[in-house]
Write an enzyme that holds these catalytic residues in place. Structure first.
Site, PDB file in Angstrom:
ATOM      1  CG  HIS A   1      12.836 -18.093  -5.708  1.00 13.57           C
ATOM      2  ND1 HIS A   1      12.972 -17.156  -4.705  1.00 13.57           N
ATOM      3  CD2 HIS A   1      13.883 -17.895  -6.553  1.00 13.57           C
ATOM      4  CE1 HIS A   1      14.056 -16.426  -4.927  1.00 13.57           C
ATOM      5  NE2 HIS A   1      14.633 -16.863  -6.033  1.00 13.57           N
TER       6      HIS A   1
ATOM      7  CB  CYS B   1      -0.941   0.009   1.203  1.00 12.19           C
ATOM      8  SG  CYS B   1      -2.032  -1.430   1.283  1.00 12.19           S
TER       9      CYS B   1
ATOM     10  CG  HIS C   1      -1.139  -3.585  -3.780  1.00 15.62           C
ATOM     11  ND1 HIS C   1      -2.121  -4.501  -3.427  1.00 15.62           N
ATOM     12  CD2 HIS C   1      -1.017  -2.748  -2.714  1.00 15.62           C
ATOM     13  CE1 HIS C   1      -2.545  -4.239  -2.212  1.00 15.62           C
ATOM     14  NE2 HIS C   1      -1.900  -3.175  -1.744  1.00 15.62           N
TER      15      HIS C   1
END
Length: 518
Positions: A241, A70, A304
């Site tokens: 990962h 944010c 986002h």
């Protein structure tokens, strides 16, 4: 109401070109997946007002956040500067309160300005646990910082207003537009920040809990085409990962999820997007009712996206498409209609764009470039050379290494920390839209070229070092400020599930980490 809006003339006179400065209205939601604003993503949920903007304006198909969380994302948008330039490292450390924003410049140049709802771009906000989790992400044990993602259904088919604070702010924005239409011929700029479709706080987990509840009503769920909801593919935990593994565990997503559970989380998220879209619609309706729409540039975007269980995660804090890809739609006088723009753009481009719309000269070295040359009917814009890449970076909680994403053409390159201690990743988004196949070793030349380009944009090993030093300093300062209360305070933050069972062991782990880094 929607039918009436569509009766608005498609080819309104271009007041931008007649010398009259247009009004500017920006609606910024939180955690809105940009892929839902165009096909095929737009088919899964009814978003009539996003569709309206797409029909009468321009849709950017490749718009990205400059940081998938944010406050740093909004800091980039308000300042026009990349995150590493403003040192907006996490939700607690962002812009100083006296930073000049594009809204400040509009006001200084004759615009009447108003900001409502969620702003969230200056330093000092968010919970203690949020900032401590960012500062201590190097501790050598996994932190369960979030509640497990869950769904909650409320009300019935007549329950429309669920996120009441957002609706209150939207009502105020609509009222303000009506007041301006009656009282002033001065051009205005209005910003409305929404919290939706950000997940709600999970109250059952206590006062330090994060937002892990996807909450909606049957009314909004009916807007979702359940048969089109996909179940994302996941890599096995052992094949992840290392940064993804850490994120999955700290987001409390490493446990078992049924296919139905995943689909339900995604359906509720899409329903929350539909509610946010209705708020956008109320603003557009107010502009139309006051006859201001044909002289107003309307911008819809988000800070986002939301993973919604892609890559075995929810929330943001990731460079994968669900988290980093944002909506960006622009409609207004003098702008092309029904345009889909393929060029790569990002949030820092909004600062020069808004000033360009208002005819205000930009000052200082901005990281972004005006979008008007890409969408305007006019051809007399000075076309400053745009880069063919976008940059995003992340330095906050739920990720245990500073992350840098460079998107260029079909490639998405992710580098971490110093570029050596954590392996980088390379994805071909043309062939691998789900981003499951790291092809770094298959294309060594592409890897080398993209890493060279990334280093020319930002010296990321040095930035990572600066963030690491900042985290140490801030944590030590905070710890010393607590004195004897330190053990009690830290024991009640959102730490590992075993923290309550063995607080002393975990406190020793933090002490060891401090000893190693100091």
């Amino acid at each position: 109401m929607l039918a009436l809006i569509f009766l608005f003339p498609y080819f309104a006179p271009s007041l931008c070109l007649s010398g009259t400065r247009p009004n500017i209205v920006m609606v910024m939601s939180d955690a809105f997946d940009g892929r839902l604003t165009y096909d095929p993503g737009s088919r899964v949920v009814q978003l009539p007002f996003s569709n309206y903007l797409r029909e009468l304006g321009a849709t950017f198909l490749n718009a990205y956040t400059n940081s998938p969380i944010c406050c740093p994302s909004r800091a980039a948008m308000w300042s026009g500067q990349f995150v590493h330039l403003t040192q907006s490292w996490n939700n607690y450390k962002c812009l100083e309160a006296n930073t000049t924003t594009w809204m400040d410049l509009l006001e200084a140049n004759g615009y009447l300005t108003k900001m409502m709802g969620k702003l969230d771009y200056t330093s000092g906000s968010h919970s203690v646990s949020n900032r401590v989790e960012a500062w201590t992400r190097d501790v050598q044990f996994l932190l369960h910082q979030e509640g497990r993602p869950v769904t909650q259904l409320v009300g019935n088919m007549s329950t429309v207003r669920i996120m009441r604070k957002d609706w209150e702010n939207t009502d105020k924005a609509a009222q303000w537009i009506h007041q301006r239409a009656r009282s002033s011929n001065q051009p205005f700029a209005l910003y409305l920040g929404l919290n939706l479709p950000h997940p709600y706080k999970t109250e059952s987990l206590g006062p330090t809990a994060g937002g892990s509840t996807f909450l909606t009503s049957p009314y909004w769920l009916e807007k979702v085409s359940s048969e089109l909801i996909t179940v994302p593919k996941w890599l096995p935990m052992a094949a992840m990962h290392p940064v993804d593994y850490y994120s999955t565990v700290t987001k409390n997503c490493s446990g078992f999820f049924t296919e139905e559970e995943v689909k339900r989380i995604r359906a509720f998220y899409y329903a929350m997007c539909a509610e946010a879209d209705a708020m956008l619609g109320q603003v557009i309706s107010a502009l139309r009712e006051t006859r201001l729409l044909n002289n107003t540039v309307v911008i819809f975007t988000a800070d986002h996206g939301e993973l919604a269980m892609e890559h075995r995660q929810f929330y943001k804090m990731s460079m994968y498409e669900g988290s980093s890809h944002v909506p960006l739609m622009i409609m207004g006088p003098g702008l092309m209609s029904g345009l889909q723009v393929n060029q790569l753009v990002s949030m820092v481009d909004l600062y020069p764009t808004v000033l360009d719309i208002a005819g205000v000269a930009t000052a200082g070295n901005l990281s972004g470039h005006s979008l008007l040359p890409l969408v305007s009917k006019a051809r007399d814009f000075t076309k400053r050379q745009r880069p063919d890449w976008v940059l995003s970076e992340y330095h906050g909680c739920n990720v245990n290494a500073s992350t840098y994403m460079l998107r260029k053409g079909r490639w998405k390159y992710m580098a971490y920390a110093d570029g050596q201690s954590v392996p980088p990743q390379l994805f071909d988004l043309t062939l691998d839209k789900e981003e499951l196949h790291n092809v770094l070793h298959k294309f060594p030349d592409i890897h080398a070229n993209l890493d060279k380009l990334l280093r020319s944009i930002v010296d990321y090993p040095e930035v990572s070092k600066s963030v690491h030093l900042y985290n140490k300093k801030e944590f030590v300062t905070w710890r010393h400020s607590l004195g004897r209360n330190y053990s009690q305070v830290i024991a009640h933050l959102r730490w590992n599930m075993d923290w309550q069972k063995d607080a002393l062991a975990n406190e020793r782990a933090v002490d060891k980490w401090l000893h190693d880094i100091l």
